[in-house]
Scaffold this motif. Structure first.
Motif, PDB file in Angstrom:
ATOM      1  N   LYS A  33       0.799  -1.229   0.000  1.00 59.12           N
ATOM      2  CA  LYS A  33       0.000   0.000   0.000  1.00 59.12           C
ATOM      3  C   LYS A  33       0.830   1.276   0.000  1.00 59.12           C
ATOM      4  CE  LYS A  33      -3.879  -2.276   2.188  1.00 59.12           C
ATOM      5  NZ  LYS A  33      -4.836  -2.242   3.283  1.00 59.12           N
ATOM      6  N   THR A  34       2.132   1.127   0.074  1.00 60.36           N
ATOM      7  CA  THR A  34       3.056   2.260   0.046  1.00 60.36           C
ATOM      8  C   THR A  34       4.195   1.914  -0.914  1.00 60.36           C
ATOM      9  OG1 THR A  34       4.233   1.295   1.935  1.00 60.36           O
ATOM     10  CG2 THR A  34       2.582   2.990   2.430  1.00 60.36           C
ATOM     11  N   PRO A  35       4.989   2.878  -1.341  1.00 62.33           N
ATOM     12  CA  PRO A  35       6.136   2.548  -2.184  1.00 62.33           C
ATOM     13  C   PRO A  35       7.060   1.551  -1.483  1.00 62.33           C
ATOM     14  CG  PRO A  35       5.729   4.901  -2.248  1.00 62.33           C
ATOM     15  CD  PRO A  35       4.840   4.334  -1.161  1.00 62.33           C
ATOM     16  N   ALA A  36       7.639   0.645  -2.266  1.00 61.56           N
ATOM     17  CA  ALA A  36       8.508  -0.393  -1.722  1.00 61.56           C
ATOM     18  C   ALA A  36       9.619  -0.701  -2.718  1.00 61.56           C
ATOM     19  CB  ALA A  36       7.706  -1.655  -1.428  1.00 61.56           C
ATOM     20  N   VAL A  37      10.637  -1.388  -2.223  1.00 58.36           N
ATOM     21  CA  VAL A  37      11.743  -1.846  -3.065  1.00 58.36           C
ATOM     22  C   VAL A  37      11.819  -3.363  -2.936  1.00 58.36           C
ATOM     23  CG1 VAL A  37      14.213  -1.727  -3.536  1.00 58.36           C
ATOM     24  CG2 VAL A  37      13.030   0.282  -2.645  1.00 58.36           C
ATOM     25  N   PHE A  38      11.793  -4.053  -4.071  1.00 55.24           N
ATOM     26  CA  PHE A  38      11.941  -5.504  -4.111  1.00 55.24           C
ATOM     27  C   PHE A  38      13.242  -5.826  -4.823  1.00 55.24           C
ATOM     28  CE2 PHE A  38       7.472  -4.873  -3.568  1.00 55.24           C
ATOM     29  CZ  PHE A  38       7.086  -5.916  -2.744  1.00 55.24           C
ATOM     30  N   CYS A  39      13.960  -6.805  -4.313  1.00 54.12           N
ATOM     31  CA  CYS A  39      15.162  -7.291  -4.986  1.00 54.12           C
ATOM     32  C   CYS A  39      14.813  -8.653  -5.589  1.00 54.12           C
ATOM     33  CB  CYS A  39      16.326  -7.402  -4.010  1.00 54.12           C
ATOM     34  SG  CYS A  39      17.863  -7.858  -4.837  1.00 54.12           S
ATOM     35  N   ILE A  45      13.819  -3.340  -7.725  1.00 57.11           N
ATOM     36  CA  ILE A  45      12.631  -2.870  -8.424  1.00 57.11           C
ATOM     37  C   ILE A  45      11.839  -2.000  -7.461  1.00 57.11           C
ATOM     38  CG2 ILE A  45      10.494  -3.559  -9.555  1.00 57.11           C
ATOM     39  CD1 ILE A  45      11.978  -6.224 -10.232  1.00 57.11           C
ATOM     40  N   HIS A  46      11.667  -0.738  -7.829  1.00 56.89           N
ATOM     41  CA  HIS A  46      10.903   0.204  -7.011  1.00 56.89           C
ATOM     42  C   HIS A  46       9.448   0.154  -7.474  1.00 56.89           C
ATOM     43  CE1 HIS A  46      14.371   2.252  -5.095  1.00 56.89           C
ATOM     44  NE2 HIS A  46      14.981   1.683  -6.123  1.00 56.89           N
ATOM     45  N   THR A  47       8.552  -0.061  -6.530  1.00 54.85           N
ATOM     46  CA  THR A  47       7.132  -0.170  -6.865  1.00 54.85           C
ATOM     47  C   THR A  47       6.355   0.991  -6.266  1.00 54.85           C
ATOM     48  OG1 THR A  47       6.625  -1.515  -4.920  1.00 54.85           O
ATOM     49  CG2 THR A  47       7.265  -2.683  -6.929  1.00 54.85           C
ATOM     50  N   LYS A  48       5.208   1.254  -6.866  1.00 55.93           N
ATOM     51  CA  LYS A  48       4.305   2.290  -6.375  1.00 55.93           C
ATOM     52  C   LYS A  48       3.332   1.688  -5.369  1.00 55.93           C
ATOM     53  CE  LYS A  48       4.313   4.697 -10.792  1.00 55.93           C
ATOM     54  NZ  LYS A  48       3.487   5.186 -11.901  1.00 55.93           N
ATOM     55  N   ALA A  49       2.691   2.543  -4.621  1.00 50.82           N
ATOM     56  CA  ALA A  49       1.603   2.105  -3.745  1.00 50.82           C
ATOM     57  C   ALA A  49       0.542   1.427  -4.596  1.00 50.82           C
ATOM     58  CB  ALA A  49       1.008   3.307  -3.007  1.00 50.82           C
ATOM     59  N   GLY A  50      -0.060   0.380  -4.056  1.00 54.99           N
ATOM     60  CA  GLY A  50      -1.097  -0.349  -4.782  1.00 54.99           C
ATOM     61  C   GLY A  50      -0.565  -1.502  -5.616  1.00 54.99           C
ATOM     62  N   SER A  51       0.713  -1.816  -5.482  1.00 47.90           N
ATOM     63  CA  SER A  51       1.305  -2.932  -6.223  1.00 47.90           C
ATOM     64  C   SER A  51       1.057  -4.248  -5.503  1.00 47.90           C
ATOM     65  CB  SER A  51       2.813  -2.731  -6.368  1.00 47.90           C
ATOM     66  OG  SER A  51       3.104  -1.542  -7.063  1.00 47.90           O
ATOM     67  N   TYR A  52       1.174  -5.337  -6.242  1.00 48.50           N
ATOM     68  CA  TYR A  52       1.083  -6.652  -5.622  1.00 48.50           C
ATOM     69  C   TYR A  52       2.096  -7.590  -6.257  1.00 48.50           C
ATOM     70  CZ  TYR A  52      -1.437  -8.338  -9.727  1.00 48.50           C
ATOM     71  OH  TYR A  52      -1.778  -8.685 -10.998  1.00 48.50           O
ATOM     72  N   ILE A  53       2.448  -8.635  -5.511  1.00 53.04           N
ATOM     73  CA  ILE A  53       3.409  -9.624  -5.987  1.00 53.04           C
ATOM     74  C   ILE A  53       3.082 -10.962  -5.331  1.00 53.04           C
ATOM     75  CG2 ILE A  53       5.096  -9.022  -4.200  1.00 53.04           C
ATOM     76  CD1 ILE A  53       7.305  -9.601  -6.334  1.00 53.04           C
ATOM     77  N   ILE A  54       3.297 -12.039  -6.063  1.00 52.54           N
ATOM     78  CA  ILE A  54       3.161 -13.384  -5.521  1.00 52.54           C
ATOM     79  C   ILE A  54       4.527 -14.050  -5.604  1.00 52.54           C
ATOM     80  CG2 ILE A  54       2.119 -15.664  -5.777  1.00 52.54           C
ATOM     81  CD1 ILE A  54      -0.313 -14.285  -7.047  1.00 52.54           C
ATOM     82  N   PHE A  55       5.029 -14.491  -4.457  1.00 49.71           N
ATOM     83  CA  PHE A  55       6.277 -15.237  -4.397  1.00 49.71           C
ATOM     84  C   PHE A  55       5.955 -16.724  -4.298  1.00 49.71           C
ATOM     85  CE2 PHE A  55       7.584 -11.146  -2.558  1.00 49.71           C
ATOM     86  CZ  PHE A  55       8.761 -10.911  -3.243  1.00 49.71           C
ATOM     87  N   PRO A  56       6.466 -17.551  -5.217  1.00 50.60           N
ATOM     88  CA  PRO A  56       6.224 -18.988  -5.114  1.00 50.60           C
ATOM     89  C   PRO A  56       7.072 -19.632  -4.013  1.00 50.60           C
ATOM     90  CG  PRO A  56       7.540 -18.514  -7.052  1.00 50.60           C
ATOM     91  CD  PRO A  56       7.190 -17.192  -6.428  1.00 50.60           C
ATOM     92  N   LEU A  57       6.761 -20.863  -3.718  1.00 51.10           N
ATOM     93  CA  LEU A  57       7.477 -21.648  -2.711  1.00 51.10           C
ATOM     94  C   LEU A  57       8.981 -21.587  -2.971  1.00 51.10           C
ATOM     95  CD1 LEU A  57       7.155 -23.699  -0.366  1.00 51.10           C
ATOM     96  CD2 LEU A  57       7.054 -25.486  -2.114  1.00 51.10           C
TER      97      LEU A  57
END
Length: 90
Positions: A33-39, A45-57
């Protein structure tokens, strides 16, 4: 789908960071729901608020706040057998 645990509107300060090289032991859906950084694969990868991600097993989890606050909803789960094969191939 087997839901293991869920969290809604979890609020953290700007120092929030998750670093689990071996994943969480299940699948993870994050709604950020807020800006975040994913590696992912060594790339930030810098994301905007409202982004979603699914991480597999077993996917490495590395993400953090990209500002003064971090808020997300999350769901740890295992997909059903049919969905598991489909999601892994996606």
């Amino acid at each position: 789908m087997k839901c293991l645990c869920v969290g809604y509107h979890h609020i953290h300060d700007g120092r929030f960071e998750v670093d689990r090289p071996d994943g969480s032991g299940d699948w993870l859906l994050l709604i950020v729901k807020t800006p975040a950084v994913f590696c992912i694969d060594g790339e930030e990868i810098h994301t905007k608020a409202g982004s979603y991600i699914i991480f597999p097993l077993h996917a490495p989890l590395k993400y953090s706040a990209d500002g003064d606050i971090y808020i997300d909803d999350w769901l740890h789960f295992f997909p059903d057998e049919e969905g598991h094969e489909t999601l892994q191939g996606a």
